[in-house]
Each structure stands twice: as structure tokens, then as C-alpha cells.
Design an enzyme around this catalytic site. Sequence first.
Site, mmCIF file in Angstrom:
data_model
loop_
_atom_site.group_PDB
_atom_site.id
_atom_site.type_symbol
_atom_site.label_atom_id
_atom_site.label_comp_id
_atom_site.label_asym_id
_atom_site.label_seq_id
_atom_site.Cartn_x
_atom_site.Cartn_y
_atom_site.Cartn_z
ATOM 1 N N SER A 1 -27.622 16.032 -9.533
ATOM 2 C CA SER A 1 -26.180 15.855 -9.416
ATOM 3 C C SER A 1 -25.704 14.760 -10.372
ATOM 4 C CB SER A 1 -25.827 15.554 -7.959
ATOM 5 O OG SER A 1 -24.439 15.641 -7.745
ATOM 6 N N ASP B 1 -22.257 26.889 -6.455
ATOM 7 C CA ASP B 1 -21.954 25.491 -6.740
ATOM 8 C C ASP B 1 -20.919 25.446 -7.855
ATOM 9 O OD1 ASP B 1 -21.944 22.759 -7.228
ATOM 10 O OD2 ASP B 1 -23.971 22.690 -8.044
ATOM 11 N N HIS C 1 -24.810 23.225 -3.649
ATOM 12 C CA HIS C 1 -25.029 21.876 -4.157
ATOM 13 C C HIS C 1 -25.624 21.004 -3.046
ATOM 14 C CE1 HIS C 1 -24.203 18.836 -7.274
ATOM 15 N NE2 HIS C 1 -24.059 17.993 -6.256
#
Length: 340
Positions: A160, A254, A284
Site C-alpha cells: 500500500s 481495489d 485492498h
Amino acid sequence: MPKYSYAKEFFPPILRTGNFQFRPGLLKASQSLIRTVIYNARWYKPPRGVTGYQDAVTSRQGRQIPIEIYSPADIDERAPCLIYIHGGAFFFPLTNQMRSNGCYYAAQVRARLIMPDYRLTPDAPFPAALEDCYDTILWADQNAERLGIDKDRLILIGDSAGGCLAAAVALMARDMDGPKIHMQMLIYPALDRHMQSASMAELADTPWSANATRQMWDLYLANGDHGMPGYASPLQAEDLRNLPPAYIEAAEIDCLRDEAVQFVEALRSAGNLAVLEVVSGAYHGFDVGRRTPGLLSVLDRRCEMMREFLLKAVDPKAAATDFPVKNVVPQENSGTRRCG
């Protein structure tokens, strides 16, 4: 919120950011709570066969950067080194699940693991976190003999926001003639401050939403990019040549998905080896949930790729198909490869 076809192999998403507003005061309070009470590193017990301790890196400016180091038992005296830059939207600290995933990688790859506790927004916007992460790899390189690591087998891992930082560290190391990075592994990375991809529009209301992403970037770049757009947002880098080989994993469901795909394409166009995997039915942060057999298969795939890159003398001009992952681009939520 629309229903998405999440893979049954993964634990269903719990966090749904939706239209939630990340208030600076609330973020600071949560950071303090996480670090001191909920996920204090002193209370974390590594898995059996792995030991850990806390240390600190002295930055180029003289500040102390807390780090955690974990090592499996009976590894080589000059073991590979994994530097894992955790996610959390640049504003959430390390959690035990991130530590657990990192220790799993270290145990499977037979490597030492270093996890920097870098500075967070809103108090420390760009480039604070990036400087801390780069100083960590400098420290690892300079202290390789004492740490028992092979400086020629250094792998950067980031998920991320940590994926953004890892990609930027690789760029910085190239530009500053810094430590050699053997491989970069980016997991559902955030790479585009402009948020212009198709998935950002089509999947805006997935568990990690476009609204949350926008706030993340606003806080991270509150003081601008300081004339370093590529370090702040790697998809804006003008020159992507001569970068470490990359394994990049995206989650199908995502809003950040297409940024990973675009970055792989840009890396390849610049002459780099870049391997892409899109995990179908994944959202995610799907890997911070319960350790289901499906999730373990994804973690094992990541470890397999690290071992493959470590074992092979990686030619930057090698074809991505030389590595055992199907390279796929999702089209209307079909045709993607499922791990597990």
C-alpha cells in the site's frame, strides 16, 4: 455499497472506509494508542523459530529511527535482508499482522527482516517517511557485517503506502548511488497522486475507497512534493531506467489496482524486469486478515518469488515470463489469476 465477488479463499473485509473523514486529531490519537497499547512492539511474540529485537537507525540528520529486526534460527551468517516498509496510508503505525507477515517472509526465505517505524502524517508529511526509509537501507548497508546480512541480496518490500515508499527508495538509491537493491516487491501499492486510473473511478467504493485515498495523498503531500514528483508519486517519475527487478502484486477489487498495472508497464517500457500478478477476488488489505489456506497460498507465492529472484542471476533485460507467474491485466473483473 455494491456487492463485489470477493474470493471465498480470503477472510471477508472488515474495514470499509467509504466516506469516512480522517481528522488529524483522531489520527494522532490512534497512532498513540496503537504504538503504546494495542500493537506495542515490546509485547509482540514472533512465531516459533524466529527471534526479534528493537534497535534504532541514526539518520543523516542525526535523528533516531526506531526499527525492529527479526531473524529465523540457523540462517546463514551472511543472509539475505528483507527491508519491509509497512503500509497504513502514511498515517497508521505498524501492526502485529504486518509483523507476522514480515516474519513469515523471513522464515520462508531464510532472511533477516528489518522493519522501520518511519515518521507518519499528519505531523510529518513528505518527504519525512521516505527519508527515514532510505536512511534505513543506508544503515543496513553500512552495518551489513555486524548484522549478518549480505548487502548484495537486499530486498525491498512495501505494501500500500509502503509500496509507494519502497518504489521511491529504489529510485533514490539509483539516483544517489546508494545501496544495491536486488529486488523490489510491491503489494497493492499506492503510486499515483493524481488518482486518474480507470479502477479508481470504477472501484471507488471498495473497502479502501477513493475518498480515503484522496485524503491519504492530501495529508502526505500537505507541503507539496518539494520538486521531487517521482519520489512522492512514483508513477510521475520521468526516468524509470536501471531500477531493481520488481514483483508487483495487485488486488482485483481495489481502486488502486490499475496503478500497479501501469507501473509494471512503465517499468518494462524503461527496460526493467517487472513481474505482475493480479489476485482475483482480493481487496485492498486482504492479507491482514485471518490466515486462511487461500491467504497462505498468496504469502507462499510472494516467498517463492523472492527465492526465485535470489537464486537467479537476474538480468534486467530478462523476460518477465522467465518467472513462474502469469502476467495478467483485469478486464471487467475477468481473466485474472487467482492465487490459491
